[in-house]
Motif scaffolding. Sequence first.
Motif, mmCIF file in Angstrom:
data_model
loop_
_atom_site.group_PDB
_atom_site.id
_atom_site.type_symbol
_atom_site.label_atom_id
_atom_site.label_comp_id
_atom_site.label_asym_id
_atom_site.label_seq_id
_atom_site.Cartn_x
_atom_site.Cartn_y
_atom_site.Cartn_z
ATOM 1 N N GLU A 33 -35.130 -31.940 -127.549
ATOM 2 C CA GLU A 33 -34.703 -31.648 -126.169
ATOM 3 C C GLU A 33 -35.626 -32.295 -125.152
ATOM 4 O OE1 GLU A 33 -32.248 -27.853 -124.965
ATOM 5 O OE2 GLU A 33 -34.112 -27.287 -125.979
ATOM 6 N N LEU A 56 -24.609 -31.933 -124.498
ATOM 7 C CA LEU A 56 -24.596 -30.546 -124.024
ATOM 8 C C LEU A 56 -23.844 -29.648 -124.995
ATOM 9 C CD1 LEU A 56 -24.113 -31.127 -120.190
ATOM 10 C CD2 LEU A 56 -26.213 -30.506 -121.419
ATOM 11 N N GLY A 57 -22.774 -30.159 -125.591
ATOM 12 C CA GLY A 57 -22.055 -29.397 -126.620
ATOM 13 C C GLY A 57 -22.921 -29.166 -127.845
ATOM 14 N N GLU A 60 -25.485 -26.479 -127.149
ATOM 15 C CA GLU A 60 -24.869 -25.152 -127.207
ATOM 16 C C GLU A 60 -24.682 -24.690 -128.652
ATOM 17 O OE1 GLU A 60 -23.766 -21.590 -126.094
ATOM 18 O OE2 GLU A 60 -24.517 -23.120 -124.721
ATOM 19 N N ARG A 61 -24.251 -25.579 -129.523
ATOM 20 C CA ARG A 61 -24.070 -25.212 -130.938
ATOM 21 C C ARG A 61 -25.409 -24.908 -131.611
ATOM 22 N NH1 ARG A 61 -20.080 -28.834 -130.011
ATOM 23 N NH2 ARG A 61 -21.185 -30.642 -130.812
ATOM 24 N N ARG A 63 -28.080 -23.712 -130.113
ATOM 25 C CA ARG A 63 -28.507 -22.404 -129.594
ATOM 26 C C ARG A 63 -27.729 -21.271 -130.248
ATOM 27 N NH1 ARG A 63 -29.305 -24.524 -123.490
ATOM 28 N NH2 ARG A 63 -31.376 -25.389 -123.816
ATOM 29 N N GLU A 64 -26.443 -21.482 -130.457
ATOM 30 C CA GLU A 64 -25.619 -20.476 -131.137
ATOM 31 C C GLU A 64 -26.099 -20.291 -132.578
ATOM 32 O OE1 GLU A 64 -21.027 -19.993 -132.609
ATOM 33 O OE2 GLU A 64 -21.392 -21.102 -130.755
#
Length: 94
Positions: A33, A56-57, A60-61, A63-64
């Motif tokens: 990052e 960005l997608g 998000e994945r 982090r999930e």
Amino acid sequence: MADSRILLQGLEEYHRSVRRHLIELRTEFGQVESRWHAFSAVYEGDAADQFRAHWLGTVERFREYIERTESIAAVLEERIEHLRAVNQTDSSLS
């Protein structure tokens, strides 16, 4: 009857493994990052916009995934504590 101490030992090792994995994942993803932010500051144009949207997608994945893995670790910790308590009160395991 199966010896629950063997199960406890396996769960404890798995929990340690999950925790190590989370530490490594956070560390390495943090590095990626950081590099992305430096790169993103100078990357321009249509390709940059498309890549940024996909990135960005991906963030998000990740982090999930981290969040769900933390949930697994919490459940494991709860089960381990419960099994320890059961083992302490079971006189046949002394």
